[in-house]
Design a protein around this motif. Structure first.
Motif, short mmCIF file in Angstrom:
data_model
loop_
_atom_site.label_atom_id
_atom_site.label_comp_id
_atom_site.label_asym_id
_atom_site.label_seq_id
_atom_site.Cartn_x
_atom_site.Cartn_y
_atom_site.Cartn_z
N ARG A 168 0.85 -1.26 -0.03
CA ARG A 168 0.22 -0.08 0.05
C ARG A 168 0.81 1.03 0.12
NH1 ARG A 168 -5.40 -0.85 0.97
NH2 ARG A 168 -5.84 -2.71 1.70
N TRP A 169 0.36 2.14 -0.65
CA TRP A 169 0.88 3.49 -0.73
C TRP A 169 0.33 4.38 0.29
CZ3 TRP A 169 5.13 4.84 -3.58
CH2 TRP A 169 5.41 4.10 -4.65
N ARG A 170 1.16 5.52 0.82
CA ARG A 170 0.66 6.27 1.97
C ARG A 170 0.97 7.81 1.39
NH1 ARG A 170 3.11 2.80 6.54
NH2 ARG A 170 1.43 1.71 7.05
N LEU A 171 -0.36 8.58 1.57
CA LEU A 171 -0.32 9.80 1.05
C LEU A 171 -1.09 10.59 2.07
CD1 LEU A 171 -1.58 9.56 -2.72
CD2 LEU A 171 0.63 10.30 -1.96
N TYR A 172 -0.57 12.05 2.38
CA TYR A 172 -1.09 12.78 3.53
C TYR A 172 -1.50 13.97 2.57
CZ TYR A 172 1.14 9.67 6.71
OH TYR A 172 1.63 8.51 7.51
N LEU A 173 -3.04 13.97 2.51
CA LEU A 173 -3.45 15.04 1.68
C LEU A 173 -4.42 15.96 2.45
CD1 LEU A 173 -4.40 12.63 -1.31
CD2 LEU A 173 -2.57 13.94 -1.07
N THR A 174 -4.68 17.09 1.95
CA THR A 174 -5.77 18.18 2.42
C THR A 174 -7.04 17.56 1.57
OG1 THR A 174 -5.42 19.61 0.75
CG2 THR A 174 -3.84 20.03 2.50
N PRO A 175 -8.01 18.24 2.22
CA PRO A 175 -9.43 18.11 1.38
C PRO A 175 -9.42 18.49 0.07
CG PRO A 175 -9.74 18.84 3.55
CD PRO A 175 -8.15 18.90 3.23
#
Length: 108
Positions: A37-44
């Motif tokens: 799995r890839w992990r991304l930290y995103l804003t709305p």
């Protein structure tokens, strides 16, 4: 992740470019090879932009990524609403929150 890389790579060629900071988040994404799995930290805003990018991918023949993202996070680009309101609009809410943005973890 391949579809996202293509999306952010086309930034200068798209009428509606990816959200600010999305390209950097895609480049900084980490892969947990143990669970694939890839992990991304995103804003709305970045999540909405990501949904738009996956919708574009769907229009070119592959709906798998957009369907998975919509199912897991409830964020789906709606071109009808987008044409009424202007820039890309995604419906739904992220199901996971981390800090100021949402943490997106997915296969691909």
């Amino acid at each position: 992740m391949a579809a996202l890389r293509v999306f952010v790579g086309l930034t200068g060629q798209l009428r509606v470019p990816p959200a600010d900071g999305l390209a950097e988040q895609v480049r900084a994404a980490s892969c947990d090879h143990g669970i694939k799995r890839w992990r991304l930290y995103l804003t709305p805003e970045q999540m909405e932009s990501l949904a738009y990018g996956l919708w574009l991918r769907r229009m070119t023949g592959s709906a798998a990524e957009a369907n998975r993202f919509g199912r897991k996070y409830g964020v789906v680009h709606d071109p009808v609403r987008a044409s009424d309101e202007g820039p890309p609009v995604a419906e739904g809410r992220p199901s996971a929150a981390a800090g100021d943005g949402a943490r997106v973890s997915g296969r691909g």
